[in-house]
Write a protein that holds these residues in place. Structure first.
Motif, PDB file in Angstrom:
ATOM      1  N   VAL A 162       3.847   8.770 -24.225  1.00 36.62           N
ATOM      2  CA  VAL A 162       4.601   9.506 -23.356  1.00 36.62           C
ATOM      3  C   VAL A 162       5.784   8.570 -23.135  1.00 36.62           C
ATOM      4  O   VAL A 162       6.836   9.301 -23.104  1.00 36.62           O
ATOM      5  N   ALA A 163       5.744   7.589 -22.434  1.00 39.75           N
ATOM      6  CA  ALA A 163       6.873   6.669 -22.194  1.00 39.75           C
ATOM      7  C   ALA A 163       6.582   5.243 -22.039  1.00 39.75           C
ATOM      8  O   ALA A 163       5.570   4.798 -21.877  1.00 39.75           O
ATOM      9  N   ALA A 164       7.695   4.718 -21.699  1.00 38.49           N
ATOM     10  CA  ALA A 164       7.495   3.009 -21.841  1.00 38.49           C
ATOM     11  C   ALA A 164       8.583   2.427 -20.921  1.00 38.49           C
ATOM     12  O   ALA A 164       9.618   3.063 -21.106  1.00 38.49           O
ATOM     13  N   ILE A 165       8.331   1.216 -20.442  1.00 35.23           N
ATOM     14  CA  ILE A 165       9.447   0.656 -19.803  1.00 35.23           C
ATOM     15  C   ILE A 165       9.386  -0.980 -20.211  1.00 35.23           C
ATOM     16  O   ILE A 165       8.348  -1.404 -20.306  1.00 35.23           O
ATOM     17  N   ASN A 166      10.302  -1.654 -20.101  1.00 39.58           N
ATOM     18  CA  ASN A 166      10.315  -2.956 -20.663  1.00 39.58           C
ATOM     19  C   ASN A 166      10.033  -3.703 -19.348  1.00 39.58           C
ATOM     20  O   ASN A 166       9.921  -3.366 -18.052  1.00 39.58           O
ATOM     21  N   TRP A 167      10.073  -5.015 -19.427  1.00 38.56           N
ATOM     22  CA  TRP A 167       9.275  -5.918 -18.380  1.00 38.56           C
ATOM     23  C   TRP A 167      10.222  -5.744 -17.009  1.00 38.56           C
ATOM     24  O   TRP A 167       9.806  -5.778 -15.968  1.00 38.56           O
ATOM     25  N   SER A 168      11.591  -5.938 -17.148  1.00 34.04           N
ATOM     26  CA  SER A 168      12.321  -5.727 -15.969  1.00 34.04           C
ATOM     27  C   SER A 168      12.517  -4.474 -15.582  1.00 34.04           C
ATOM     28  O   SER A 168      13.096  -4.135 -14.289  1.00 34.04           O
ATOM     29  N   GLY A 169      12.341  -3.409 -16.025  1.00 32.65           N
ATOM     30  CA  GLY A 169      12.479  -2.091 -15.430  1.00 32.65           C
ATOM     31  C   GLY A 169      13.875  -1.697 -16.163  1.00 32.65           C
ATOM     32  O   GLY A 169      14.207  -0.457 -15.668  1.00 32.65           O
ATOM     33  N   GLY A 170      14.476  -2.283 -16.662  1.00 34.39           N
ATOM     34  CA  GLY A 170      16.117  -2.084 -17.118  1.00 34.39           C
ATOM     35  C   GLY A 170      16.064  -1.216 -18.356  1.00 34.39           C
ATOM     36  O   GLY A 170      17.179  -0.741 -18.731  1.00 34.39           O
ATOM     37  N   SER A 171      14.951  -0.866 -19.070  1.00 32.56           N
ATOM     38  CA  SER A 171      15.162  -0.080 -20.277  1.00 32.56           C
ATOM     39  C   SER A 171      13.704   0.763 -20.376  1.00 32.56           C
ATOM     40  O   SER A 171      12.705   0.327 -20.318  1.00 32.56           O
ATOM     41  N   THR A 172      13.987   2.009 -20.667  1.00 34.47           N
ATOM     42  CA  THR A 172      13.116   2.909 -20.780  1.00 34.47           C
ATOM     43  C   THR A 172      13.014   3.790 -22.116  1.00 34.47           C
ATOM     44  O   THR A 172      13.997   3.917 -22.734  1.00 34.47           O
ATOM     45  N   TYR A 173      11.905   4.293 -22.537  1.00 35.96           N
ATOM     46  CA  TYR A 173      11.934   5.193 -23.670  1.00 35.96           C
ATOM     47  C   TYR A 173      10.782   6.145 -23.551  1.00 35.96           C
ATOM     48  O   TYR A 173       9.600   5.995 -22.678  1.00 35.96           O
ATOM     49  N   TYR A 174      11.068   7.301 -24.120  1.00 39.19           N
ATOM     50  CA  TYR A 174      10.108   8.715 -23.768  1.00 39.19           C
ATOM     51  C   TYR A 174      10.097   9.051 -25.206  1.00 39.19           C
ATOM     52  O   TYR A 174      10.801   9.302 -26.137  1.00 39.19           O
ATOM     53  N   ALA A 175       8.669   9.853 -25.281  1.00 38.26           N
ATOM     54  CA  ALA A 175       8.333  10.705 -26.277  1.00 38.26           C
ATOM     55  C   ALA A 175       9.484  12.080 -25.993  1.00 38.26           C
ATOM     56  O   ALA A 175       9.813  12.548 -24.960  1.00 38.26           O
ATOM     57  N   PHE A 200       9.976  13.819 -17.527  1.00 40.29           N
ATOM     58  CA  PHE A 200       9.300  12.722 -16.868  1.00 40.29           C
ATOM     59  C   PHE A 200      10.184  11.418 -16.726  1.00 40.29           C
ATOM     60  O   PHE A 200      11.336  11.402 -17.350  1.00 40.29           O
ATOM     61  N   THR A 201       9.971  10.577 -15.659  1.00 46.14           N
ATOM     62  CA  THR A 201      10.482   9.463 -15.417  1.00 46.14           C
ATOM     63  C   THR A 201       9.564   8.329 -15.235  1.00 46.14           C
ATOM     64  O   THR A 201       8.536   8.414 -14.057  1.00 46.14           O
ATOM     65  N   ILE A 202       9.483   7.187 -15.899  1.00 45.87           N
ATOM     66  CA  ILE A 202       9.157   5.997 -15.585  1.00 45.87           C
ATOM     67  C   ILE A 202       9.615   5.124 -14.870  1.00 45.87           C
ATOM     68  O   ILE A 202      10.980   4.700 -15.245  1.00 45.87           O
ATOM     69  N   SER A 203       9.053   4.457 -14.161  1.00 45.95           N
ATOM     70  CA  SER A 203       9.482   3.143 -13.227  1.00 45.95           C
ATOM     71  C   SER A 203       8.494   2.536 -12.996  1.00 45.95           C
ATOM     72  O   SER A 203       7.472   2.299 -12.980  1.00 45.95           O
ATOM     73  N   ARG A 204       9.039   1.072 -12.604  1.00 42.11           N
ATOM     74  CA  ARG A 204       8.104  -0.287 -11.915  1.00 42.11           C
ATOM     75  C   ARG A 204       8.683  -0.827 -10.882  1.00 42.11           C
ATOM     76  O   ARG A 204       9.888  -0.683 -10.744  1.00 42.11           O
ATOM     77  N   ASP A 205       7.808  -1.283 -10.197  1.00 39.45           N
ATOM     78  CA  ASP A 205       8.160  -2.050  -9.212  1.00 39.45           C
ATOM     79  C   ASP A 205       7.352  -3.555  -9.274  1.00 39.45           C
ATOM     80  O   ASP A 205       6.108  -3.421  -8.848  1.00 39.45           O
ATOM     81  N   ASN A 206       7.983  -4.442  -9.868  1.00 41.53           N
ATOM     82  CA  ASN A 206       7.352  -5.711  -9.945  1.00 41.53           C
ATOM     83  C   ASN A 206       6.745  -6.314  -8.713  1.00 41.53           C
ATOM     84  O   ASN A 206       5.800  -7.149  -8.828  1.00 41.53           O
ATOM     85  N   ALA A 207       7.355  -6.115  -7.686  1.00 40.59           N
ATOM     86  CA  ALA A 207       6.932  -6.699  -6.460  1.00 40.59           C
ATOM     87  C   ALA A 207       5.807  -6.254  -6.074  1.00 40.59           C
ATOM     88  O   ALA A 207       4.969  -6.767  -5.329  1.00 40.59           O
ATOM     89  N   LYS A 208       5.425  -4.936  -6.401  1.00 32.82           N
ATOM     90  CA  LYS A 208       4.303  -4.189  -5.906  1.00 32.82           C
ATOM     91  C   LYS A 208       3.121  -4.077  -7.194  1.00 32.82           C
ATOM     92  O   LYS A 208       2.250  -3.525  -6.996  1.00 32.82           O
ATOM     93  N   ASN A 209       3.564  -4.729  -8.351  1.00 35.86           N
ATOM     94  CA  ASN A 209       2.529  -4.682  -9.366  1.00 35.86           C
ATOM     95  C   ASN A 209       2.493  -3.149  -9.721  1.00 35.86           C
ATOM     96  O   ASN A 209       1.111  -2.827 -10.182  1.00 35.86           O
ATOM     97  N   THR A 210       3.167  -2.401  -9.839  1.00 36.92           N
ATOM     98  CA  THR A 210       2.979  -0.737  -9.963  1.00 36.92           C
ATOM     99  C   THR A 210       4.048  -0.391 -10.927  1.00 36.92           C
ATOM    100  O   THR A 210       5.002  -0.478 -10.890  1.00 36.92           O
ATOM    101  N   VAL A 211       3.390   0.545 -11.844  1.00 32.48           N
ATOM    102  CA  VAL A 211       4.233   1.349 -12.709  1.00 32.48           C
ATOM    103  C   VAL A 211       4.168   3.062 -12.201  1.00 32.48           C
ATOM    104  O   VAL A 211       2.845   3.285 -12.025  1.00 32.48           O
ATOM    105  N   ILE A 212       5.139   3.659 -12.178  1.00 33.34           N
ATOM    106  CA  ILE A 212       4.906   5.156 -11.642  1.00 33.34           C
ATOM    107  C   ILE A 212       5.439   5.939 -13.027  1.00 33.34           C
ATOM    108  O   ILE A 212       6.383   5.782 -13.666  1.00 33.34           O
ATOM    109  N   LEU A 213       4.961   7.134 -13.047  1.00 35.95           N
ATOM    110  CA  LEU A 213       5.307   8.257 -13.992  1.00 35.95           C
ATOM    111  C   LEU A 213       5.336   9.369 -13.205  1.00 35.95           C
ATOM    112  O   LEU A 213       4.631   9.975 -12.916  1.00 35.95           O
ATOM    113  N   GLN A 214       6.647   9.649 -12.953  1.00 32.70           N
ATOM    114  CA  GLN A 214       7.052  10.978 -12.361  1.00 32.70           C
ATOM    115  C   GLN A 214       7.005  12.224 -13.346  1.00 32.70           C
ATOM    116  O   GLN A 214       7.973  12.270 -14.137  1.00 32.70           O
ATOM    117  N   MET A 215       6.423  13.108 -12.913  1.00 31.48           N
ATOM    118  CA  MET A 215       6.076  14.332 -14.147  1.00 31.48           C
ATOM    119  C   MET A 215       6.675  15.663 -13.657  1.00 31.48           C
ATOM    120  O   MET A 215       6.083  16.020 -12.576  1.00 31.48           O
TER     121      MET A 215
END
Length: 123
Positions: free
Chosen positions: A47-60, A67-82
């Protein structure tokens, strides 16, 4: 890394859902993260992927623009907004972590998987 996905549910076509994936471990920020889905009788699909920093994403192609993928490394969380969900989006959605530095799109490139959360879109 242990992963737990949540946020799925039942929504009407055109609606939105926000999936979250909570990760344990202090090395979360070193992993690329991805979301996959699997409908009954079908293979698990990217569906979607994001690199370690959140600076690069890729989607099917099916997810681009909706859809939008994002991450918050301070909170150890990755989000998929659909958004603009369609009945064909109905599936179990899985988050996954990969030791690779870019955004891998093959399921075999991921090292850890969450348990999945059901998304059902009614027409």
């Amino acid at each position: 890394v242990q992963l737990q996905a949540y946020g799925g549910g039942l929504v009407q076509a055109g609606g939105s859902l926000r999936l979250s994936c909570a990760a344990s471990g202090r090395t979360f920020s070193t992993y690329a993260m991805g979301w996959f889905h699997q409908a009954p009788g079908k293979e698990r699909g990217f569906v979607a992927a994001i690199n370690w920093s959140g600076g690069s994403t890729y989607y099917a192609d099916s997810a681009k623009g909706r859809f939008t993928i994002s991450r918050d490394n301070a909170k150890n969380t990755v989000i998929l907004q659909m958004n603009s969900l369609k009945p064909e989006d109905t599936a179990v959605y899985y988050c996954a972590a990969s030791r690779l530095s870019h955004w891998p799109i093959g399921a075999h490139e991921y090292d850890y998987w969450g348990q999945g959360t059901q998304v059902t879109v009614s027409s």
